[in-house]
Scaffold this active site. Structure first.
Site, mmCIF file in Angstrom:
data_model
loop_
_atom_site.group_PDB
_atom_site.id
_atom_site.type_symbol
_atom_site.label_atom_id
_atom_site.label_comp_id
_atom_site.label_asym_id
_atom_site.label_seq_id
_atom_site.Cartn_x
_atom_site.Cartn_y
_atom_site.Cartn_z
ATOM 1 C CG ASP A 13 -0.194 -0.074 2.559
ATOM 2 O OD1 ASP A 13 0.994 -0.477 2.568
ATOM 3 O OD2 ASP A 13 -0.783 0.283 3.592
ATOM 4 C CG ASP A 18 4.175 0.027 1.581
ATOM 5 O OD1 ASP A 18 3.564 -1.042 1.657
ATOM 6 O OD2 ASP A 18 3.995 0.964 2.375
ATOM 7 C CG ASN A 42 0.528 3.201 4.346
ATOM 8 O OD1 ASN A 42 0.384 3.112 5.558
ATOM 9 N ND2 ASN A 42 1.545 2.666 3.707
ATOM 10 C CB THR A 126 5.032 -4.021 2.472
ATOM 11 O OG1 THR A 126 4.588 -3.595 1.174
ATOM 12 C CG2 THR A 126 6.299 -4.842 2.343
ATOM 13 C CG PHE A 167 -1.524 0.908 9.856
ATOM 14 C CD1 PHE A 167 -2.621 1.707 10.136
ATOM 15 C CD2 PHE A 167 -1.281 0.589 8.519
ATOM 16 C CE1 PHE A 167 -3.445 2.198 9.130
ATOM 17 C CE2 PHE A 167 -2.090 1.070 7.502
ATOM 18 C CZ PHE A 167 -3.175 1.868 7.809
ATOM 19 C CG ASN A 168 0.728 -3.187 7.432
ATOM 20 O OD1 ASN A 168 0.191 -2.163 7.016
ATOM 21 N ND2 ASN A 168 1.983 -3.505 7.160
ATOM 22 C CG HIS A 240 7.521 0.045 10.119
ATOM 23 N ND1 HIS A 240 7.694 -0.362 11.413
ATOM 24 C CD2 HIS A 240 7.146 1.352 10.186
ATOM 25 C CE1 HIS A 240 7.435 0.644 12.243
ATOM 26 N NE2 HIS A 240 7.099 1.695 11.517
ATOM 27 C CG ASP A 241 6.156 -1.622 4.636
ATOM 28 O OD1 ASP A 241 5.719 -2.347 5.551
ATOM 29 O OD2 ASP A 241 5.493 -0.709 4.114
HETATM 30 C C1 BDR Z 1 3.139 -0.292 8.566
HETATM 31 O O1 BDR Z 1 2.090 0.664 8.466
HETATM 32 C C2 BDR Z 1 2.262 1.471 7.323
HETATM 33 O O2 BDR Z 1 2.020 2.815 7.616
HETATM 34 C C3 BDR Z 1 3.661 1.226 6.827
HETATM 35 O O3 BDR Z 1 3.717 1.319 5.408
HETATM 36 C C4 BDR Z 1 3.974 -0.170 7.300
HETATM 37 O O4 BDR Z 1 3.551 -1.128 6.373
HETATM 38 C C5 BDR Z 1 3.899 -0.047 9.850
HETATM 39 O O5 BDR Z 1 3.069 -0.247 10.945
HETATM 40 CA CA CA Z 2 2.988 -0.546 4.098
#
Ligand code: BDR
Ligand code: CA
Length: 318
Positions: A13, A18, A42, A126, A167-168, A240-241
């Site tokens: 996303d 990402d 996102n 991701t 979040f994901n 993160h990703d």
């Molecule tokens: C995840 O949330 C999104 O905002 C980032 O792209 C990442 O995949 C981190 O928590």
């Molecule tokens: Ca992401």
């Protein structure tokens, strides 16, 4: 010369991190990127799809790109404009897409790739796991064609969107539960590792100094990301990703533990949490290769080297 390539599908996303994950993926000659699929997360699906196309144009990813799910399986869509901006990828100007979108949906494109590829395919996810879960629901027969799903998602000790959930996974816990219980080998880069994969302003300078178009844009994305993380008290940004790609490229710089992990879909305070069985009390077999730590400098080196691969690439940006 690389004589054996791993077929991969990039599902995400985009989103700054990402996009940087895809910079890493495309830089690696061992990956054969078979498809790219967008998902709402996102930002709205329209925006993440447009971003996916712009990022692929920038990097020279020529795989078919399909639009994925515009909302979680059951939940309402939430977006993360506070982190990634109104476009989902605010910051430097990007090229306009040089390709057409596939007519197939993400589920149909993924299933086509899986059916047509002789070898096992790795899915790198991701974003929220909505597309991957939808694929497993619609085409359970392709399960055996997936060698590995490498995800950024979850956190075994804390969340970032709620105290308990990342979040994901929080975005689509039902989808995550389908993936975590699928029996498919799953590598989980949760906050345990991604909050250690921090990039600082000095690292950004190193990347900017490479001086090619991609490295300059990556540096600008990082600068954008720093501003938002600063407000939260970070002195750098957790990437993160990119961990979900880096762990496949350089597993030796990561600490990995096999664990049984469940996704909470019901909790009043813990919906979207990923609950590890640290002490084996459930007597369940591990379902996850949980990535717990990283040698930060090795991670930054990987990113710097990846950016250098784009020395000869330059596309027009209006
Ligand atoms: C995840 O949330 C999104 O905002 C980032 O792209 C990442 O995949 C981190 O928590
Ligand atoms: Ca992401």
């Amino acid at each position: 010369m690389v004589d054996h390539k791993i077929p991969v599908i990039l599902d995400g996303d985009p989103g700054h991190d990402d996009a940087i994950a895809w910079v890493l993926a495309k830089s690696n000659p061992n990956f054969d990127i078979k498809a790219v699929t967008s998902v709402a997360g996102n930002q709205t699906l329209e925006k993440t799809t447009y971003n996916a196309m712009r990022v692929c144009t920038l990097l020279g990813i020529e795989a078919p790109i399909a639009k994925g799910r515009n909302k979680p399986l059951l939940a309402q869509l939430i977006t993360a404009g506070n982190f990634h901006g109104e476009s989902g990828l605010d910051g430097p100007k990007l090229p306009e897409p040089c390709m057409q979108l596939e007519e197939l949906s993400s589920v149909e494109l993924m299933s086509k790739v899986l059916n047509e590829t002789d070898e096992l395919v790795t899915i790198i996810s991701t974003g929220p796991l909505t597309n991957v879960a939808a694929l497993l629901l619609a085409h359970p027969e392709v399960k055996d064609k997936i060698g590995m799903i490498s995800i950024m998602g979850g956190g075994l000790r804390n969340g970032n969107w709620t105290p308990a959930a990342e979040f994901n996974i929080f975005e689509d816990p039902e989808a995550a539960q389908i993936v975590f219980t699928s029996g498919i080998p799953l590598t989980m880069c949760g906050l345990d590792v991604t909050e250690k994969a921090i990039v600082y302003p000095d690292d950004e300078k190193k990347i900017r100094a490479i001086g090619n178009q991609v490295s300059t844009i990556v540096a600008d994305w990082l600068a954008f990301f720093f501003k938002h993380h600063e407000q939260l008290g970070w002195s750098g940004s957790p990437l993160h990703d990119p961990c979900a790609v880096a762990v496949l490229l350089k597993p030796e710089i990561f600490t990995i533990k096999d664990l049984y992990v469940q996704v909470d879909t019901k909790g009043q305070y813990t919906r979207g949490a990923t609950i590890p069985d640290w002490h084996g009390t459930s007597k369940q077999q591990p379902n996850v290769r949980a990535v717990l730590g990283v040698d930060r400098e090795g991670f930054v080196d990987l990113l710097v080297e990846a950016c250098k691969v784009y020395d000869d690439r330059k596309v027009e940006i209006q």
